[in-house]
Design an enzyme around this catalytic site. Sequence first.
Site, PDB file in Angstrom:
ATOM      1  N   ASP A 158     -21.249  16.460 -31.329  1.00 23.60           N
ATOM      2  CA  ASP A 158     -20.116  15.517 -31.340  1.00 23.60           C
ATOM      3  C   ASP A 158     -20.324  14.275 -30.476  1.00 23.60           C
ATOM      4  O   ASP A 158     -20.709  14.389 -29.301  1.00 23.60           O
ATOM      5  CB  ASP A 158     -18.850  16.198 -30.803  1.00 23.60           C
ATOM      6  CG  ASP A 158     -18.518  17.489 -31.505  1.00 23.60           C
ATOM      7  OD1 ASP A 158     -19.214  17.846 -32.464  1.00 23.60           O
ATOM      8  OD2 ASP A 158     -17.562  18.145 -31.077  1.00 23.60           O
ATOM      9  N   PHE A 187     -17.491  20.333 -22.936  1.00 21.63           N
ATOM     10  CA  PHE A 187     -17.256  20.137 -24.357  1.00 21.63           C
ATOM     11  C   PHE A 187     -16.688  18.730 -24.589  1.00 21.63           C
ATOM     12  O   PHE A 187     -16.646  17.903 -23.696  1.00 21.63           O
ATOM     13  CB  PHE A 187     -16.307  21.214 -24.887  1.00 21.63           C
ATOM     14  CG  PHE A 187     -16.978  22.509 -25.266  1.00 21.63           C
ATOM     15  CD1 PHE A 187     -18.227  22.855 -24.762  1.00 21.63           C
ATOM     16  CD2 PHE A 187     -16.366  23.397 -26.126  1.00 21.63           C
ATOM     17  CE1 PHE A 187     -18.851  24.041 -25.114  1.00 21.63           C
ATOM     18  CE2 PHE A 187     -16.975  24.598 -26.489  1.00 21.63           C
ATOM     19  CZ  PHE A 187     -18.213  24.921 -25.984  1.00 21.63           C
ATOM     20  N   GLU A 242     -10.790  20.481 -34.940  1.00 25.24           N
ATOM     21  CA  GLU A 242     -11.461  19.970 -33.754  1.00 25.24           C
ATOM     22  C   GLU A 242     -11.371  18.439 -33.714  1.00 25.24           C
ATOM     23  O   GLU A 242     -10.969  17.789 -34.674  1.00 25.24           O
ATOM     24  CB  GLU A 242     -12.942  20.370 -33.764  1.00 25.24           C
ATOM     25  CG  GLU A 242     -13.186  21.862 -33.752  1.00 25.24           C
ATOM     26  CD  GLU A 242     -14.663  22.217 -33.726  1.00 25.24           C
ATOM     27  OE1 GLU A 242     -15.034  23.084 -32.923  1.00 25.24           O
ATOM     28  OE2 GLU A 242     -15.440  21.619 -34.499  1.00 25.24           O
ATOM     29  N   TRP A 276     -22.409  22.006 -39.748  1.00 28.62           N
ATOM     30  CA  TRP A 276     -22.640  23.263 -39.031  1.00 28.62           C
ATOM     31  C   TRP A 276     -23.262  24.342 -39.909  1.00 28.62           C
ATOM     32  O   TRP A 276     -23.771  25.350 -39.400  1.00 28.62           O
ATOM     33  CB  TRP A 276     -21.344  23.770 -38.422  1.00 28.62           C
ATOM     34  CG  TRP A 276     -20.990  23.115 -37.127  1.00 28.62           C
ATOM     35  CD1 TRP A 276     -19.926  22.315 -36.864  1.00 28.62           C
ATOM     36  CD2 TRP A 276     -21.729  23.204 -35.897  1.00 28.62           C
ATOM     37  NE1 TRP A 276     -19.939  21.882 -35.553  1.00 28.62           N
ATOM     38  CE2 TRP A 276     -21.041  22.418 -34.935  1.00 28.62           C
ATOM     39  CE3 TRP A 276     -22.887  23.850 -35.512  1.00 28.62           C
ATOM     40  CZ2 TRP A 276     -21.473  22.282 -33.622  1.00 28.62           C
ATOM     41  CZ3 TRP A 276     -23.330  23.718 -34.202  1.00 28.62           C
ATOM     42  CH2 TRP A 276     -22.620  22.939 -33.278  1.00 28.62           C
TER      43      TRP A 276
END
Length: 575
Positions: free
Chosen positions: A125, A181, A295, A382
Amino acid sequence: MHPAPDHTLVKVKPTGKYLILPVEENREDSRIDVLVNGEKVTTLFVRLAENNVDYSVPFDLSPYAGKGEILLSIISPVNNREHSRQATEILCWNEMSVSDSFDTSNKEKYRPTYHHTPLYGWMNDPNGMFYKDGAWHLYYQHNPYGSKWQNMTWGHSSSTDLVHWTHHPEAIRPDGLGTIFSGNSVIDHDNTAGFGAGEVITLYTSCDKSQVQSLAHSSDNGMTFTKYPGNPVIVTPNEARDPNIFRNSGINKWNLVLAGAMDHEMHIFSSPDLKEWTYESSFGKGYGAQDGVWECPDLFQLDVPGTNEKKWVLLCNLNPGGKFGGSATQYFIGEFDGKKFTSDYAPEDTLWMDFGKDHYATVTWSDAPEGRRTAIGWMSNWQYANEVPTKQFRSANTLPRDLSLFHSPEGKLLLASKPAKELADMRGEARSYGRFSVSQKGRTFRLPDGKGMEIVMDYSLNAKSDVSLTLSNANGDKVIMTIDAKDMTFTMDRTKSGEVSFSRHFPAVTVAPLSKDAPAGTIRIFIDSSSIEAFDSEGRFAMTNLVFPTQPYSTITVKGKGKGKIKKLNAYKIK
């Protein structure tokens, strides 16, 4: 020293800048605790080489200079070892070395030529992006100790033109609250947080046994950060991550959007000072695509064309559950009063930001110049991100894109993603293939030499015609892109694009709707070493797909059926 079959102690004298660690890609992680004077100072996870070395990664020794020896306490996968003496045979102990340099020169044929990538290691990300003093700052989820997901820190690059990127040291590293994160950054122009006017304030998710939200601030334009001693600043009862913050002039406060990952909700908070947060509401239950986890949210305003109105756009990245499998970015358009977001669309409507398989975690820069809303995404999925055929690094970012709203022919308000205006400066020598009519026999042209190019095609079709563009090479690799005027679709077929066998999810055909009210327009196609991004001229559709040709595509073939004309076909070599 090998006290047990799975436990090794290594003493290191920090006489150089780096400890070079050998990596074997198909190994399991070893846990490395770094001890100074018997105290553990950090932990990292590395796939230490046992039988062969695929590549190496550097561990920075400079913080330990002058402190004598440091001790590495390493727990390794046993792999049927029964005795400590067997541990002495593992390759990595002889391959570790101390060095003043680490070679980051490119060793990969699939490293992009004009997309942002990390110098080495894994990236996912984009995080914490802001514009300040002429520089675009891009942070990203980074594993500096391998090319698969692990050891999450914030990597950092910056650019003055969104094309050329300068790499900087990791900006935020793991601590006692966990690994680092995703999150975002803002500029606190009015010193609401008390750290100083113009301070860069970052909120991110700390992840260990649970996920909590932490704050850090920077007084040197994001080069280094100081973590807030009162962390965490938000604790929620359920899994939540990836805070997105922005100044809301309508309420004279800060807002924060937090992804309720498993609940398929975005939680909204407000704050006067970026430290004390009040929960306001949640949005998302039953709206849009509901699979996987939610997300990386982003919430911002855009002008409604032809009016004096503005609308709020909420980006929501989800995995899995994308239109073509795995990861994708959906969005919502509606109203926001500082406390509650209300969608203009029905719950069953799903709006996709990109119609490829490799566009995820897309978020925007704060404080962008000229009132722009500029976004960038992670160019992977992913389903196979850990398995793509690279090792020195894994993953690139999409091209930066300027966002706007437009009305479809049916009157729907939708989000456009147009290549950032700075990308036009990448164009070098142009090869023009002229004007011609579309035929079933087709015409084939040689592309410019090199891995990076932009193709621009102006076309006009009748209602029953189509035109296809096939990129190919001498090895038989090919990508077929088709504009169908009857169905009003743009399709990309990468099933025979080159290396595709590393994942059953990779061969794919992706389809985007064409929202023009006439079957004519302009297509822009950006081709790099391992990606293709296609847009119409106004960004009314975007499609992002990875490709791994065994050698660069060297020809383009244009053919179709019906009455169609190619008014212009140019290939620009990237400078």
